[in-house]
Design a protein around this motif. Structure first.
Motif, PDB file in Angstrom:
ATOM      1  N   ARG A 156     -10.341   8.291   1.289  1.00  0.00           N
ATOM      2  CA  ARG A 156     -10.271   9.327   2.327  1.00  0.00           C
ATOM      3  C   ARG A 156     -10.312   8.689   3.708  1.00  0.00           C
ATOM      4  N   HIS A 157     -11.220   7.731   3.891  1.00  0.00           N
ATOM      5  CA  HIS A 157     -11.320   7.080   5.203  1.00  0.00           C
ATOM      6  C   HIS A 157     -10.155   6.142   5.470  1.00  0.00           C
ATOM      7  N   VAL A 158      -9.585   5.561   4.435  1.00  0.00           N
ATOM      8  CA  VAL A 158      -8.386   4.738   4.628  1.00  0.00           C
ATOM      9  C   VAL A 158      -7.257   5.615   5.175  1.00  0.00           C
ATOM     10  N   GLY A 159      -7.122   6.821   4.648  1.00  0.00           N
ATOM     11  CA  GLY A 159      -6.111   7.747   5.163  1.00  0.00           C
ATOM     12  C   GLY A 159      -6.355   8.114   6.615  1.00  0.00           C
ATOM     13  N   GLN A 160      -7.598   8.393   6.946  1.00  0.00           N
ATOM     14  CA  GLN A 160      -7.933   8.720   8.333  1.00  0.00           C
ATOM     15  C   GLN A 160      -7.689   7.524   9.239  1.00  0.00           C
ATOM     16  N   LEU A 161      -8.054   6.354   8.767  1.00  0.00           N
ATOM     17  CA  LEU A 161      -7.840   5.122   9.527  1.00  0.00           C
ATOM     18  C   LEU A 161      -6.354   4.899   9.772  1.00  0.00           C
ATOM     19  N   VAL A 163      -3.920   7.046  10.068  1.00  0.00           N
ATOM     20  CA  VAL A 163      -3.420   7.945  11.106  1.00  0.00           C
ATOM     21  C   VAL A 163      -3.889   7.482  12.488  1.00  0.00           C
ATOM     22  N   THR A 164      -5.153   7.122  12.598  1.00  0.00           N
ATOM     23  CA  THR A 164      -5.698   6.679  13.894  1.00  0.00           C
ATOM     24  C   THR A 164      -5.010   5.401  14.368  1.00  0.00           C
ATOM     25  N   VAL A 165      -4.798   4.460  13.465  1.00  0.00           N
ATOM     26  CA  VAL A 165      -4.116   3.212  13.819  1.00  0.00           C
ATOM     27  C   VAL A 165      -2.693   3.504  14.294  1.00  0.00           C
ATOM     28  N   ARG A 166      -1.986   4.363  13.588  1.00  0.00           N
ATOM     29  CA  ARG A 166      -0.612   4.704  13.994  1.00  0.00           C
ATOM     30  C   ARG A 166      -0.568   5.347  15.372  1.00  0.00           C
ATOM     31  N   ILE A 167      -1.512   6.229  15.632  1.00  0.00           N
ATOM     32  CA  ILE A 167      -1.567   6.861  16.963  1.00  0.00           C
ATOM     33  C   ILE A 167      -1.793   5.805  18.041  1.00  0.00           C
ATOM     34  N   LEU A 168      -2.742   4.910  17.805  1.00  0.00           N
ATOM     35  CA  LEU A 168      -3.079   3.903  18.806  1.00  0.00           C
ATOM     36  C   LEU A 168      -1.993   2.850  18.981  1.00  0.00           C
ATOM     37  N   LYS A 169      -1.313   2.506  17.919  1.00  0.00           N
ATOM     38  CA  LYS A 169      -0.227   1.531  18.027  1.00  0.00           C
ATOM     39  C   LYS A 169       1.018   2.149  18.664  1.00  0.00           C
ATOM     40  N   GLY A 170       1.060   3.510  18.656  1.00  0.00           N
ATOM     41  CA  GLY A 170       2.183   4.207  19.270  1.00  0.00           C
ATOM     42  C   GLY A 170       3.352   4.156  18.374  1.00  0.00           C
TER      43      GLY A 170
END
Length: 170
Positions: A156-161, A163-170
């Motif tokens: 579950r946290h890998v999935g959340q991670l 999404v967050t990484v993709r947002i931050l990497k743009g």
């Protein structure tokens, strides 16, 4: 046939030394490790504390992934958390940018996965339905329940991670 290393872990076959009932748990944890390490390649340390749109930071997820595995696998042995584990829990997500280092966070996570896999290898299948207490209140669970939740919570946290990484990497 696809390259075996490119297949998801569960499609690569049984893991030697792990009871068949525990295979899905080990597969999920090893899949999580592969995905986390791949997605974090080239990720800048200064982004570890950013909370885009108020969601949990990448640094928090990496700390939490490690901590949850440590805590749940500790409970599975029938032990209580140590002061060090309680301190780590209280510190999750509360570090400043100078306290976070991607290399250290990934090393800690990878070592925790290794430790969990070793514990799964050493687990006697006859103990899987034994009751284990969780937390200070010693809420009843079972060894298999704790292992399953550890794998589920990790993914579950890998999935959340992701999404967050993709947002931050743009």
């Amino acid at each position: 046939m696809a390259d075996k290393d490119k297949q998801e872990v569960w499609l690569r076959g049984p893991l030697e030394g792990i009871h068949p009932i525990l295979q899905p748990i080990a597969h999920a944890l090893l899949q999580a490790r592969e995905e986390v390490n791949e997605m974090m390649e080239g990720f800048p340390d200064e982004f570890l504390v950013i909370k885009p749109m108020g969601v949990a930071s990448v640094g928090f997820h990496l700390q939490h992934l490690t901590g949850v595995l440590d805590r749940l696998f500790t409970y599975a042995t029938g032990a209580l958390l140590t002061q060090k584990q309680l301190h780590a829990l209280a510190s999750e997500g509360k570090l400043s940018s100078k306290d976070y280092n991607l290399n250290i966070l990934l090393t800690d996570f990878n070592q925790e996965i290794d430790k969990a896999i070793r514990q799964l290898m050493e687990t006697d299948a006859a103990t899987l339905t034994e009751i284990r207490g969780v937390g200070r209140a010693q809420i009843p669970s079972t060894v298999i329940g704790l292992y399953t939740h550890a794998a589920e919570h990790t993914m579950r946290h890998v999935g959340q991670l992701l999404v967050t990484v993709r947002i931050l990497k743009g």
